[in-house]
Motif scaffolding. Structure first.
Motif: not given
Length: 348
Positions: A177, A179-180, A183, A211-212, A214-216, A218-219
């Motif tokens: 996971d 993205a998780h 985050r 993915r990493r 994009d999640a960075w 977004a957070t």
């Protein structure tokens, strides 16, 4: 005139030894030929003591099961193909080790084909080589963007599982996971009081890196923090060092999330060389939890990936399709943030 040959299965004229047969193994182990066949085919309806006796007899006599004949009887070769983008990364090597262990435990051999540049042509060649090797299915460990762009179709009827994939519903996928994990890393730094987090990203062509990243972003957005410019590396310690020198020269940088531990190590070196204390001046978080990460100086806060579980699930999903004819749903393996001494609240 020399004496006639008297060894086991000696042939006339050639002096060659006859290859031991299943019947020879049965006599040596004092079991039936059917029991030897079951052990050869990896069946589980043989008790452990008998199986050990048969395996010992096979080893003593040098018996090798005829895989071609077995495939004709069972419709399977008991062999898995693995096509892998790179053998140099920590994650891929750990995943491959887990795939090998799980396949062996299930009675399957492994054929590995590295594809350093997964173009349409090279992937087609890899599939052709697997066809020649006679495999029952294939596990692909590829950078998903490159796989999508290549527009390569898997051979008809060949079960496949893709690791590190974009969720293509045509094939079962197994992945961490991503993205998780990102985050967790960014949230940890924000919770410590840092106003924003700089990101040393992996290459844009990589699905995991995307993915990493994009999640960075977004957070940060969710917390009303501005996102600094992304610094893109290539997963290597050298790239982390060069980008770390850029970050070290900027006094506004107090927190860095590196997309893997190797680049995080390069960032740590750059900070040390330029006199930026970690974590006093700059906090650093990685991703992977390499076995060496706890011995970095300072010990690295990082996101732990369960590569062994990814490998095990990929083999389990592939063999379920091979043996039961049913495809498994996509599977995400969770991650864990491991907090060590490379992160702390910012200086006020």
């Amino acid at each position: 005139m020399g004496a006639a040959g008297s060894g086991f299965g000696s042939g006339s004229g050639s002096g060659r030894r006859r290859a031991p047969s299943m019947a020879d193994v049965a006599r040596e182990a004092n079991v039936s030929g059917q029991t030897v066949s079951r052990v050869s085919n990896g069946r589980d309806n043989v008790d452990a003591a008998t199986r050990d006796r048969v395996l010992a007899a096979m080893s003593k006599l040098g018996y090798r099961p005829n895989s071609a004949a077995r495939a004709l009887r069972t419709g399977r070769f008991r062999s898995i193909g693995v096509i892998m983008f790179t053998l140099s990364s920590f994650g891929n090597m750990r995943t491959l080790d887990a795939i090998t262990t799980a396949a062996s435990a299930a009675g399957y051999s492994l054929t590995l084909i590295p594809v350093p540049h997964p173009t349409k042509g090279e992937l087609s060649v890899a599939f052709d080589r697997l066809a020649d090797a006679a495999v029952d299915g294939v596990i692909l460990v590829l950078e998903a963007h490159l796989f999508d762009e290549s527009e390569v179709e898997l051979p008809d009827g060949l079960p496949a599982v893709i690791i590190d994939a974009s969720g293509d519903e045509r094939f079962p996928g197994v992945d961490t996971d991503q993205a998780h994990g990102a985050r967790l890393a960014v949230q940890h730094l924000l919770d410590l009081g840092h106003e924003t987090v700089w990101h040393v990203a992996g290459p844009d062509r990589s699905y995991s890196a995307t993915r990493r990243r994009d999640a960075w972003a977004a957070t940060l957005a969710e917390h009303g923090a501005s996102a600094p410019p992304v610094l893109e590396g290539d997963w290597s310690t050298e790239a982390g060092y060069e980008l770390g020198l850029e970050l070290a020269a900027n006094p506004a940088v107090t927190a860095v999330f590196a997309a893997n531990d190797q680049m995080a190590l390069g960032v740590l070196r750059a900070m040390h060389e330029t006199g930026r204390a970690v974590p006093g001046d700059v906090s650093v978080v990685g991703f992977d939890d390499m076995s060496e990460s706890s011995s970095f100086w300072p010990p690295l806060t990082t996101v732990h990936q369960y590569f062994g579980e990814v490998g095990r699930r990929s083999v389990e999903a592939l063999l379920h399709e091979v043996e039961a004819g049913e495809r498994r749903a996509n599977s995400l393996v969770d991650v864990e943030l491991v907090v060590r001494q490379s992160t702390a609240p910012p200086r006020r």
